[in-house]
Scaffold this active site. Structure first.
Site, PDB file in Angstrom:
ATOM      1  N   ARG A   1      19.997  18.272 -11.471  1.00 29.70           N
ATOM      2  CA  ARG A   1      19.544  18.512 -12.640  1.00 29.70           C
ATOM      3  C   ARG A   1      18.802  19.689 -12.731  1.00 29.70           C
ATOM      4  O   ARG A   1      18.826  20.634 -13.887  1.00 29.70           O
ATOM      5  CB  ARG A   1      18.684  17.483 -13.324  1.00 29.70           C
ATOM      6  CG  ARG A   1      18.047  17.562 -15.026  1.00 29.70           C
ATOM      7  CD  ARG A   1      17.706  16.209 -15.382  1.00 29.70           C
ATOM      8  NE  ARG A   1      16.385  16.164 -14.355  1.00 29.70           N
ATOM      9  CZ  ARG A   1      15.817  14.835 -14.331  1.00 29.70           C
ATOM     10  NH1 ARG A   1      15.890  14.236 -15.242  1.00 29.70           N
ATOM     11  NH2 ARG A   1      15.085  14.524 -13.593  1.00 29.70           N
TER      12      ARG A   1
ATOM     13  N   LYS B   1      22.503   2.465  -1.877  1.00 30.77           N
ATOM     14  CA  LYS B   1      21.773   1.149  -2.043  1.00 30.77           C
ATOM     15  C   LYS B   1      20.527   1.554  -2.885  1.00 30.77           C
ATOM     16  O   LYS B   1      20.012   2.472  -2.784  1.00 30.77           O
ATOM     17  CB  LYS B   1      21.501   0.174  -1.077  1.00 30.77           C
ATOM     18  CG  LYS B   1      20.108   0.447  -0.293  1.00 30.77           C
ATOM     19  CD  LYS B   1      20.079  -0.357   0.696  1.00 30.77           C
ATOM     20  CE  LYS B   1      18.687  -1.370   0.494  1.00 30.77           C
ATOM     21  NZ  LYS B   1      17.580  -0.853   0.876  1.00 30.77           N
TER      22      LYS B   1
ATOM     23  N   HIS C   1      23.619   1.657   5.216  1.00 31.83           N
ATOM     24  CA  HIS C   1      23.641   2.344   6.392  1.00 31.83           C
ATOM     25  C   HIS C   1      23.537   1.797   7.709  1.00 31.83           C
ATOM     26  O   HIS C   1      23.909   2.271   8.728  1.00 31.83           O
ATOM     27  CB  HIS C   1      22.514   3.630   6.181  1.00 31.83           C
ATOM     28  CG  HIS C   1      21.257   3.094   6.667  1.00 31.83           C
ATOM     29  ND1 HIS C   1      20.615   2.361   5.596  1.00 31.83           N
ATOM     30  CD2 HIS C   1      20.404   3.208   7.560  1.00 31.83           C
ATOM     31  CE1 HIS C   1      19.032   2.012   6.273  1.00 31.83           C
ATOM     32  NE2 HIS C   1      19.199   2.578   7.388  1.00 31.83           N
TER      33      HIS C   1
ATOM     34  N   LYS D   1      25.409   2.411  11.939  1.00 33.16           N
ATOM     35  CA  LYS D   1      24.578   2.650  13.300  1.00 33.16           C
ATOM     36  C   LYS D   1      25.632   2.133  14.174  1.00 33.16           C
ATOM     37  O   LYS D   1      26.376   1.117  14.171  1.00 33.16           O
ATOM     38  CB  LYS D   1      23.412   1.593  13.261  1.00 33.16           C
ATOM     39  CG  LYS D   1      22.236   1.701  12.350  1.00 33.16           C
ATOM     40  CD  LYS D   1      21.005   0.848  12.437  1.00 33.16           C
ATOM     41  CE  LYS D   1      19.935   1.228  11.258  1.00 33.16           C
ATOM     42  NZ  LYS D   1      19.020   2.594  11.619  1.00 33.16           N
TER      43      LYS D   1
ATOM     44  N   GLU E   1       9.676  -3.459  11.077  1.00 28.15           N
ATOM     45  CA  GLU E   1       9.229  -2.001  11.061  1.00 28.15           C
ATOM     46  C   GLU E   1       7.701  -1.759  11.225  1.00 28.15           C
ATOM     47  O   GLU E   1       6.973  -2.526  10.802  1.00 28.15           O
ATOM     48  CB  GLU E   1       9.559  -1.309   9.739  1.00 28.15           C
ATOM     49  CG  GLU E   1      11.062  -1.456   9.614  1.00 28.15           C
ATOM     50  CD  GLU E   1      11.472  -0.959   8.304  1.00 28.15           C
ATOM     51  OE1 GLU E   1      11.585   0.355   8.090  1.00 28.15           O
ATOM     52  OE2 GLU E   1      11.665  -1.657   7.260  1.00 28.15           O
TER      53      GLU E   1
ATOM     54  N   ASP F   1      15.346  -5.690  -0.421  1.00 31.33           N
ATOM     55  CA  ASP F   1      15.158  -4.407   0.157  1.00 31.33           C
ATOM     56  C   ASP F   1      16.005  -4.257   1.714  1.00 31.33           C
ATOM     57  O   ASP F   1      16.783  -3.439   1.839  1.00 31.33           O
ATOM     58  CB  ASP F   1      13.862  -3.797   0.436  1.00 31.33           C
ATOM     59  CG  ASP F   1      13.583  -2.318   0.933  1.00 31.33           C
ATOM     60  OD1 ASP F   1      14.083  -1.492   0.527  1.00 31.33           O
ATOM     61  OD2 ASP F   1      13.004  -2.075   2.126  1.00 31.33           O
TER      62      ASP F   1
ATOM     63  N   HIS G   1      21.138  -5.303   4.605  1.00 31.62           N
ATOM     64  CA  HIS G   1      21.058  -4.992   6.126  1.00 31.62           C
ATOM     65  C   HIS G   1      21.160  -6.271   6.955  1.00 31.62           C
ATOM     66  O   HIS G   1      22.107  -6.308   7.770  1.00 31.62           O
ATOM     67  CB  HIS G   1      19.923  -4.081   6.432  1.00 31.62           C
ATOM     68  CG  HIS G   1      19.664  -2.800   5.674  1.00 31.62           C
ATOM     69  ND1 HIS G   1      20.786  -1.990   5.210  1.00 31.62           N
ATOM     70  CD2 HIS G   1      18.593  -2.287   5.166  1.00 31.62           C
ATOM     71  CE1 HIS G   1      20.482  -1.055   4.428  1.00 31.62           C
ATOM     72  NE2 HIS G   1      18.917  -1.058   4.543  1.00 31.62           N
TER      73      HIS G   1
ATOM     74  N   LYS H   1       7.327  -4.800   6.932  1.00 32.48           N
ATOM     75  CA  LYS H   1       6.678  -3.665   7.307  1.00 32.48           C
ATOM     76  C   LYS H   1       5.306  -3.854   8.184  1.00 32.48           C
ATOM     77  O   LYS H   1       4.805  -5.122   8.237  1.00 32.48           O
ATOM     78  CB  LYS H   1       6.186  -3.131   6.006  1.00 32.48           C
ATOM     79  CG  LYS H   1       7.618  -2.901   4.929  1.00 32.48           C
ATOM     80  CD  LYS H   1       8.266  -1.803   5.418  1.00 32.48           C
ATOM     81  CE  LYS H   1       9.531  -1.924   4.113  1.00 32.48           C
ATOM     82  NZ  LYS H   1      10.402  -0.858   4.701  1.00 32.48           N
TER      83      LYS H   1
HETATM   84  C1  BG6 Z   1      16.152   1.239   3.663  1.00 34.73           C
HETATM   85  C2  BG6 Z   1      14.867   0.386   3.037  1.00 34.73           C
HETATM   86  O1  BG6 Z   1      17.179   0.669   3.322  1.00 34.73           O
HETATM   87  O2  BG6 Z   1      16.108   0.844   5.132  1.00 34.73           O
HETATM   88  C3  BG6 Z   1      13.496   0.852   3.722  1.00 34.73           C
HETATM   89  O3  BG6 Z   1      14.929   0.639   1.640  1.00 34.73           O
HETATM   90  C4  BG6 Z   1      13.719   0.623   5.287  1.00 34.73           C
HETATM   91  O4  BG6 Z   1      12.686   0.103   3.382  1.00 34.73           O
HETATM   92  C5  BG6 Z   1      15.031   1.522   5.597  1.00 34.73           C
HETATM   93  O5  BG6 Z   1      12.720   1.216   5.859  1.00 34.73           O
HETATM   94  C6  BG6 Z   1      15.136   0.871   7.279  1.00 34.73           C
HETATM   95  O6  BG6 Z   1      16.056   1.686   7.735  1.00 34.73           O
HETATM   96  P1  BG6 Z   1      16.280   2.413   9.414  1.00 34.73           P
HETATM   97  O7  BG6 Z   1      17.681   2.778   9.513  1.00 34.73           O
HETATM   98  O8  BG6 Z   1      15.066   3.097   9.557  1.00 34.73           O
HETATM   99  O9  BG6 Z   1      16.122   0.999  10.134  1.00 34.73           O
END
Ligand code: BG6
Length: 479
Positions: A51, A144, A174, A178, A212, A231, A236, A327
């Site tokens: 934008r 996502k 994503h 990997k 994480e 999330d 994932h 987390k």
């Molecule tokens: C994202 C989530 O899709 O993946 C995040 O929204 C998360 O909360 C992240 O931290 C983790 O990705 P990676 O590649 O760092 O494991």
């Protein structure tokens, strides 16, 4: 030596949300790395779209800032930036679309990457079609979250499919980009060693952990609308589960692979409340708690979830999959640990034997594969057993050139190649929501608060109990 980089066809990539966080952190650096690796050349164009009303040079400066680093060569950066153009437009209005139409070229692959909030997917898709920018061969990539429940995912699918066909739609998870995740398929289907053992007769259980260490500080308000289940688990961890549990596809093509993944999701049993543990991290003197970070002292959203999942199939009946993610845990460590059954008969009486074999596929950090085996404890003093590992850390076994690239690099190049294997198909996403929805609804109905856990711990106590009840235990996070 023959180069391992296979160049892609010439393309125009239109990146919507070109100044956003993901674009800056992942997409621009990923494109730059592929460019200097020689995967595409000067016949390609990267058109940032957003934008903000910016001159091309000011936009290029932003891209420069996102790719510059001590290891990057200024001359190469300058050459890359020549490929970068910019168009400012209003995603939901009419401003800028004619200009965009004038910028795209005929005769090259055309890809639209929507790194924007999902509410813009439909409006952007419609305008691309109305302005004749979308063609029957062009590709659309979406990030996502793909919906926050089944109904919203169906709506997004309907909006996209009104303008694009399924073979043009690339839904990113994503994790599929990997290297180790793809390696899981190579391990299973390019070796004859594991597949005969890959079933409930030989595997006791599987643990999938995505831990994480970071908190949700800074994105707490957004995160509170989703929680660990939406999330991480619905997407994932679900993908990791699918690749671990799926039947061998007849060939490595996008639909053959995705058909098998879909069958796994459809075979998932409903998860019982007693088989789930949820948590929220506490704070300490230096760091805020989840409730502080999300800004709602009454929040019932989980920053941690663990659950036991059963796949109702001949292969897996009797072998549970334990999923865990959260987390502020003790380390950033993600792995799939396949725990084989103990030997049926122990011939060494009175000797403490370590647990059965465990095959660990480490996604991050230290990507690699370890097989935990039992050996004789060397030396005199009789027969004693101990555990020893066969370890392959990719960083040690691969040359510099072969080191895993960032997931986005691989995925964006797959879009240009027209390979959807590592992207989620619409029915797959909907099936994952159909499985997750009743679980989330059950939490909302119960009104129960997630249990607290300490910063830097392994999660709430309930998660330990979940395993102990079954006579098993979690692998230590980061072990
Ligand atoms: C994202 C989530 O899709 O993946 C995040 O929204 C998360 O909360 C992240 O931290 C983790 O990705 P990676 O590649 O760092 O494991």
């Amino acid at each position: 030596m023959v180069s391992r980089v296979i160049p892609v066809a010439s393309f125009d990539l239109l990146l919507f949300g070109a100044t956003g966080d993901l674009a800056q952190r992942k997409i621009w650096p990923g494109l730059f790395h592929r460019y200097i690796a020689g995967q595409f050349d000067e016949n390609c164009r990267l058109i940032g779209v957003s934008r903000s009303d910016l001159p091309r040079e000011a936009f290029q400066d932003k891209v420069r800032a996102s790719i510059s680093g001590p290891d990057e060569d200024d001359a190469e950066i300058a050459k890359f930036l020549e490929l970068v153009d910019y168009v400012s437009l209003d995603a939901t209005g009419e401003r800028g679309w004619d200009k965009l139409q004038g910028v795209v070229r005929e005769g090259v692959v055309r890809a639209f990457y929507l790194s924007v909030a999902p509410r813009f997917f439909g409006p952007i898709a419609r305008r691309l079609e109305e302005h004749g920018i979308a063609t029957p061969d062009s590709r659309i990539v979406v990030e996502k979250p793909f919906g926050n429940d089944l109904a919203s995912a169906q709506e997004l699918n309907a909006e996209l499919r009104a303008c694009f066909q399924e073979h043009q739609i690339y839904r990113i998870d994503h994790y599929l980009g990997k290297e180790t995740v793809q390696n899981l398929m190579a391990l299973r289907f390019a070796n004859s060693l594991f597949e005969p053992l890959w079933n409930s007769s030989h595997i006791d259980h599987v643990q999938i952990t995505v831990a994480e260490s970071l908190s949700v500080e800074g994105r707490g308000e957004y995160y509170d609308q989703s929680g660990a289940m939406r999330d991480m688990v619905q997407n994932h961890l679900m993908q990791l589960l699918c690749l671990t549990a799926m039947e061998p596809p007849s060939k490595f093509t996008s639909n053959a692979v995705r058909n098998e993944k879909l069958k796994v999701i459809e075979a998932l049993e409903p998860v019982l409340d007693q088989d789930i543990a949820r948590g929220q991290y506490r704070g300490n003197a230096n760091q805020g708690s989840y409730l502080e970070h999300c800004g709602d002292p009454e929040s019932r959203t989980e920053s941690f979830v663990a659950m036991k999942v059963n796949v109702a199939s001949w292969r897996w009946a009797g072998t549970p999959f334990y999923l865990r993610t959260g987390k502020c845990l003790r380390e950033r460590a993600s792995e799939i640990a396949v725990h084989f059954r103990s030997p049926p008969h122990m011939i060494f009486p009175g000797i403490d034997a370590p647990d059965g074999n465990v095959l660990v596929i480490r996604l991050q950090p230290d990507e690699g594969i370890t097989l935990h085996t039992t050996i004789k404890d060397p030396g005199p003093g009789g027969m004693r057993l101990k555990e020893a590992s066969l370890d392959m850390t990719f960083a040690d076994s691969l040359s510099d050139e072969e080191q895993p690239q960032d997931a986005y690099e691989r995925l964006i190049m797959d879009v240009i190649r027209g390979d959807q294997t590592l992207f989620m198909r619409g029915d797959e996403v909907e099936a994952a929501w159909a499985w997750a929805d009743p679980i989330i609804a059950g939490w909302a109905a119960s009104g129960r608060k997630p249990g607290p856990y300490d910063l830097g711990s392994s999660g709430p106590e309930d998660a330990l109990l979940l395993m102990h009840r079954d006579g098993r235990r979690w692998r230590p996070i980061g072990s």
